[in-house]
Write an enzyme that holds these catalytic residues in place. Sequence first.
Site, PDB file in Angstrom:
ATOM      1  CB  SER A  81      -9.413   0.599  -0.059  1.00 35.19           C
ATOM      2  OG  SER A  81      -8.739   0.734  -1.268  1.00 35.19           O
ATOM      3  CG  HIS A 105      -5.333   3.784   0.998  1.00 35.83           C
ATOM      4  ND1 HIS A 105      -4.895   2.580   0.502  1.00 35.83           N
ATOM      5  CD2 HIS A 105      -6.663   3.801   0.806  1.00 35.83           C
ATOM      6  CE1 HIS A 105      -5.921   1.904   0.029  1.00 35.83           C
ATOM      7  NE2 HIS A 105      -7.005   2.625   0.192  1.00 35.83           N
ATOM      8  CG  ASP A 156      -2.277   0.588   0.957  1.00 34.61           C
ATOM      9  OD1 ASP A 156      -2.333   1.824   0.809  1.00 34.61           O
ATOM     10  OD2 ASP A 156      -3.278  -0.139   0.877  1.00 34.61           O
TER      11      ASP A 156
END
Length: 737
Positions: free
Chosen positions: A468, A182, A142
């Site tokens: 996600s 994220h 990520d």
Amino acid sequence: MRQMLLLLIVVIFMLPVSVAAWKDAPEADNNKQKAVIIEVDGNPEKRKTYLETYHPYINIVAVYDKLFNGIALKAKPQQLAKLGSLDFITAVHQVTTYKTQTDQEADTMTNLDDGITEDSVLPSELNNTNYTGKGVQVAIIDTGIDYNHPDLAANFAGGYDLVDLDDDPMETLPSEGMPTQHGSHVAGIIAANGALQGVAPDADIYSYRGLGPGGMGTSIQIIAALERAVEDGADVINLSLGNSINGPDFPTSVAVNRAVALGVPVVIANGNSGPDKWTIGSPATAKNALSVGAAAYPQTQPYLEETRHDKKINLELMRGSVPWNLQKDYGIQVFKSGDVRGKIALIKRGKTPFSDLAKQAENAGAKAVLIYNNKSGMFRGMVGNAKDPITIPVASITKQDGEWLRKQAESDSLYMDTSYMQTQKKIAAFSSRGPVTVNWDLKPGISAPGTNILSTVPGGYQHLQGTSMAAPHVTGVMALLMEAHPDWDIAQLTGAVKTTAKQINKTNGQAYAPIIQGAGEIQPKQAIRTNTIIDNPLLSFGKITSFHETNKKQITIENTSESKQTYSFQLPKNKHGVNWRLPKSVTLLPGESKRLPIELSINSKMLEKGIHQGWLRLNSANKQYKLPYLFVNKTADNPKVMGFDLGLKPFSEDTYTYQFYLTDPAERVEVDLYSMETLVYERTLLTKEDTATGMNKGTLQRSELGKPGTYRAVIRVKLKSGRVESYQTKLHIPIQP
């Protein structure tokens, strides 16, 4: 090699931007080393030896030979340029050439208790077992993670940075470019262990930073991260990212299949491009990926009500907005620039950012803001202004509702009350749908919580939503299964998850289609305790191309109980043109497994063209298992061409490479350029006739690109059937130096 943003969209928590222009990289600092990954022909170890011998100033960082042939390098730009004459280098992947403008994030809450609302979905709520993922190594590819976060520090065990090519996979900091968060949110869902608890709070977190500033990176960085994670001994890998290519053979999908073949399950976010079909992107399209769709959990949903006209208007609160909790009725007023003090400002969606529109209305005295769509359907937006926060609620509504409000407000005084309703569990509208083109595989595999998920971010906590967020829930459950059943292989682990999934139904009681929910909603306790495992319960029979065709699939049923079990299929209702041949009942002893054939015969003339899907039912003594199936009759409405990409060839100033992806046999592909302002045709950029299904590549000289500027590119494909189809994207032609 520079690639268009189109192929590198990170599937995060917003509707993905479908197209974007790339920009030339800033002038390099010739005194600072640059990190690149090169692809090579031949044995990478031999190429490494050659570079060490004849280019000793190049720092060899890593060699990749499991999932692709490549070498990671660090050197000064002028030193890297000397590699341009080496014919065994097929591509160079830099990490500093991608820039994007992403919306600002919602306000971060430093105290967890301040962020929990009645609608919050906490990752720990999914874990209804006694397992915690202890001893399981989870790899997260990520944006890196904030390993100093108090809820992540205890479980952080290492990783690698594929952007800077070092051992520090920290999220991008503001001083390094557009900051990211994220990966930290994903990590918290899987294995936070502090004030917030993840699904598997005792699992070990290994972070692989494959996405840099702004959440951008190359597919090769992702592949290199996959290889590194496998080499480091990962038990399960999470990929909450993807691109727009709905095909099974894009390089990232191929790499995922190779990782699974090496014994490591890979859990991948489906994408946020729903509700249209064919929107799942690579690498979730990989045949062996455990692809995950997003379930929307029940929430208290505000809506506007006007009793005189018996009118109700659904609101989609924009991400980053304060809650919509108006306690009385308020007047609706169309807002342009005047005073809207004490009113709900109504604004038509346009080119101005939502945050700017909302701030203008707030400064004009508005109590709340409604932004209505400029085309049919609902849309999701985002507002946020860290320097000057918006303190009034902002919501989106449909074009139809917006025009009704505008008409009523302009002709008479209009007041609307706020009411609330409790939604039921459903599949999120943004969750990408299957199936997959070319091999017509049935995706997603499973669904999991993906809306209003509260998890860790640098500096605190945030609610985010998207596939996600759904994927790491599944990754966490895989860690629980691995702890509970350390002797199970990949087929048993993924089979147990899919076999025990629970169908998600619409308000009318009918199940969502298989291409929307996959096997259904994940159930951790049932997966761990299952008495039966079906190793391939999602049945894809492919495309039917002839008048009469019979396709066969095989499934393996394993009896994991301590008693013998008998299984029998329930014959589906008769349907003209469809004939099933299903196995007779079979009895399995404890621990026994058996492969069973399933045969489907199709008379294509008796059926409509397109996707056909449904559910087969397998019964045991006290349980019914629902197996989703799919086939495509003759043709379907899938995209025929996608992923057009233009970039400068490595070590070249005059040659550009292009590529596009074809899903059907074609005679010719043309790329025409139109003015962005007037939409007037400008010129044809290229015409290619020697095409093939899958990825197509070629080169153009700078002189062939024509006048610099930003254009609307229309990519047209003439299929072998004679049909012509097209799609559009934005394309930037750089200025010649």
